[in-house]
Write a protein that holds these residues in place. Structure first.
Motif, mmCIF file in Angstrom:
data_model
loop_
_atom_site.group_PDB
_atom_site.id
_atom_site.type_symbol
_atom_site.label_atom_id
_atom_site.label_comp_id
_atom_site.label_asym_id
_atom_site.label_seq_id
_atom_site.Cartn_x
_atom_site.Cartn_y
_atom_site.Cartn_z
ATOM 1 N N GLY A 229 -5.955 0.999 2.364
ATOM 2 C CA GLY A 229 -5.022 0.277 2.324
ATOM 3 C C GLY A 229 -3.719 0.934 2.567
ATOM 4 O O GLY A 229 -2.605 0.196 3.021
ATOM 5 N N GLY B 41 -3.121 1.424 6.055
ATOM 6 C CA GLY B 41 -2.630 0.273 6.957
ATOM 7 C C GLY B 41 -1.323 -0.084 6.418
ATOM 8 O O GLY B 41 -0.355 -0.403 7.143
ATOM 9 N N ILE C 186 -6.433 -5.734 1.535
ATOM 10 C CA ILE C 186 -6.063 -4.645 2.633
ATOM 11 C C ILE C 186 -5.832 -5.702 4.103
ATOM 12 O O ILE C 186 -4.784 -5.301 4.680
ATOM 13 N N GLY D 63 -1.430 -6.849 6.834
ATOM 14 C CA GLY D 63 -1.239 -7.137 8.285
ATOM 15 C C GLY D 63 -0.905 -8.559 8.646
ATOM 16 O O GLY D 63 0.195 -8.995 9.320
#
Length: 638
Positions: free
Chosen positions: A389, A392, A446, A450
């Protein structure tokens, strides 16, 4: 064109968001941690850290063995029903992410996250016996504000639910208690004695005189919409009235004493109910066969119930102190063979038949073992998930800063706010309803990074489109938000719908993933509306962003785009090179239009032009272009 006259108050919006969604929930969590902190004596207390599921924390394993008092065989169908009863008890008790499975022919393994108290072990190991009771009254599932002076049926929906014979959930409310103590159902010893006296004085099991003031009060106060009242667990006395709910919580009942015991049921099968002439109908139902003692008791009961009014002409099938079915008596049943019909499907009829077969067994559960189990995945997997995570998140931050320069810091701030809200909500859910965060749930968090960043990118690009059209930053923020939010709402609606479908159509860890995905989608919308947009309105007033500084991410070179055709021979965007002298006439006219339409967006000192200044520059450029084009055309004519 209509103008939005509503006054924007971005500072107030941000302050309210911070107070209502972060400070107050965190304050409540902190207060709960101080006053009701989690400990070995209070495993369900508040904690500043979210609860973890079996795969990350470990928990308690309880091994139960099914035993029949008469030595009869325990069928696989009975074991499946036993697992269903235990799962209902565990879920209604506020425990989440529990795993229940069969092991061998007679063993059931229950794995519960964290430490388990003796009360929970006793709850899941209680026997689930079936009993047949006459219905005294039926009511709506919610508590009655003004208690009724006399018991009566209330609510056609409740009557229909009982008559259909389909399952529902509820909880028994009485039991024995030692002298000076309160009974499990909330009755005192004096109230129990009052109920015993009323039953002895009653003419039969359907006599409404059995509804004593304490029973009526319990019925009025019972809330069948509360999951705590739907866990079952037995404990009801067969010789006293029972106040309970059905298994789906759509109705509540006052039932008379037990008239037929579940062990008197020989068999229960589902199928198409035969007609009176012996032919098979197209109606699904359940057929019952009783032994000799059960047939005698059932005959006496049905002969009496057949003469009574609704809802007292119904008898309730009670399993685990919850009403499974409450069909009406259409005719006295004297041969020990009965059928239950209604709005059944093949599946629901089979389910009821299995429940009846399970409840007819003299089945009890013995605790063979209780062990602490380690996490199936452990802290190492959790650390790897959190590390993924962070990677990302770092990539999103790097992209935002590269693409939007200083404006990308707003993306970072929005992600921080969303993360804080998500953490507080999950911690509160862990305290309030026993939610446990599993590794699939961490994966959902996670993935949400996005999805959350997408909202900000859509918004910023809409703002850039408005700036390319020559609007000031303040107007670009307003118009860009109006256009961007429709796109954001549509995208988030799809995400939320996917999460809801996943949650209700799957089991196990996938549900944990769907839950966190849906939760973060809702939080994402809240953040972009009540934080990102208001902060952008404030930034539009800051000269650094308003004048298009090169490091702001909104400078002319960052929002420059290729020419776009605007119609009627007009283009917007940077001018292209002049066409060669020998180019066709239509190509020279196209280049001329391209050179006229664009106008400078900033002044010589780097300040962004207003719309009026831009229009004046366009007129000046058009006039200059006409002066230079006319001599060239005259020269061509000569």
């Amino acid at each position: 064109m209509a103008t939005d006259t509503r006054r924007s108050r971005p500072v107030r919006t941000i302050v309210l968001l911070t107070i209502l969604t972060i400070l107050l929930p965190f304050g409540a969590l902190l207060a709960g941690w101080q006053l009701d902190g989690k400990s070995s004596d209070n495993p369900d207390g508040a904690s500043l850290a979210p609860g973890l599921a079996l795969d990350l924390q470990g928990g308690t394993q309880v091994i139960l063995r099914a035993v029949t008092s008469d030595g009869s065989e325990v069928t696989p169908e009975a074991m499946e029903e036993a697992i269903g009863v235990i799962r209902q008890r565990v879920d209604a008790n506020g425990v989440t992410e529990a795993e229940i499975s069969s092991q061998g022919a007679r063993q059931i393994v229950v794995e519960i996250p964290g430490e388990v108290d003796d009360e929970t072990v006793a709850l899941i190991s209680k026997a689930a016996q079936m009993k047949f009771r006459p219905v005294l009254t039926i009511g709506n599932p919610t508590p009655t504000v003004q208690p009724s002076a006399s018991p009566s049926a209330s609510g056609d929906a409740a009557d229909d639910a009982g008559a259909e014979g389909e399952g529902a959930e509820g909880e028994g409310t009485e039991g024995d208690a030692a002298e000076g103590e309160e009974a499990p159902g909330g009755f005192t010893p004096d109230e129990i004695a009052e109920q015993e006296a009323a039953v002895e004085a009653a003419t039969d099991a359907s006599d409404l005189a059995q509804i004593t003031p304490s029973v009526q009060a319990a019925f009025d106060e019972l809330d069948c919409t509360n999951p705590e009242n739907l866990q079952g667990g037995g404990g009801d006395r067969p010789d006293l009235p029972l106040v309970t709910c059905d298994q789906t919580g759509v109705a509540k009942y006052v039932l008379g004493p037990v008239e037929v015991d579940g062990t008197d049921l020989s068999s229960a099968t589902s199928g198409l109910i035969p007609n009176a002439n012996g032919t098979v109908s197209n109606v699904w139902g359940v057929s019952l066969d009783l032994n000799s003692e059960g047939a005698r008791n059932f005959r006496e009961s049905t002969e009496r119930l057949f003469t009574l009014e609704q809802p007292r002409n119904q008898f309730a099938i009670v399993l685990d102190s919850l009403v499974v079915s409450a069909p009406s008596i259409n005719e006295p049943i004297t041969n020990g063979q009965a059928s239950i019909s209604g709005s059944f499907t093949q599946s629901t009829a089979a389910t009821l038949a299995n429940q009846l077969s399970f409840g007819s067994l003299p089945l009890t559960f013995e605790v063979e073992g209780q062990n602490q189990i380690s996490a199936t995945l452990g802290s190492e997997q959790l650390q790897r998930g959190l590390f993924a995570g962070l990677i990302g998140l770092a990539l999103v931050v790097v992209y935002s800063l590269f693409q939007y320069r200083t404006l990308g810091m707003l993306t970072v701030a929005s992600l921080v706010v969303a993360a804080a809200m998500t953490y507080v909500v999950i911690a509160l859910l862990s305290w309030g309803i026993g939610y446990r965060l599993s590794l699939p749930g961490v994966a959902g968090l996670i993935v949400a990074i996005g999805f959350t960043a997408d909202s900000f990118i859509v918004y910023f690009e809409r703002i850039r489109d408005e700036l390319r059209d020559g609007r000031s930053l303040r107007l670009a923020v307003q118009r860009g938000w109006t256009r961007a939010r429709r796109t954001i709402y549509a995208a988030k609606a799809v995400n939320l719908l996917s999460a809801v479908i996943l949650y209700f159509m799957t089991v196990g860890g996938v549900r944990g993933f769907a839950f966190t995905l849906g939760l973060t989608t809702i939080i994402d919308v809240m953040v972009v509306i009540w934080f990102t947009h208001p902060v952008m309105e404030l930034l539009a007033k800051v000269p650094f962003f308003r004048d298009g500084h090169k490091a702001s991410g909104l400078s002319a070179d960052r929002i420059e785009s290729p020419p776009r055709y605007r119609g009627a021979g007009r283009f917007s965007g940077p001018a292209t090179a002049d066409a060669p002298v020998d180019a066709p006439q239509d190509e020279r006219e196209l280049v001329t239009a391209q050179s006229v339409a664009p106008a400078p967006r900033v002044t010589e000192d780097g300040r962004r032009m207003t719309i009026a200044e831009r229009r004046a520059a366009e007129r000046k450029a058009a006039a200059g272009s006409a002066e230079t084009t006319q001599p060239a055309q005259n020269e061509e004519k000569r």
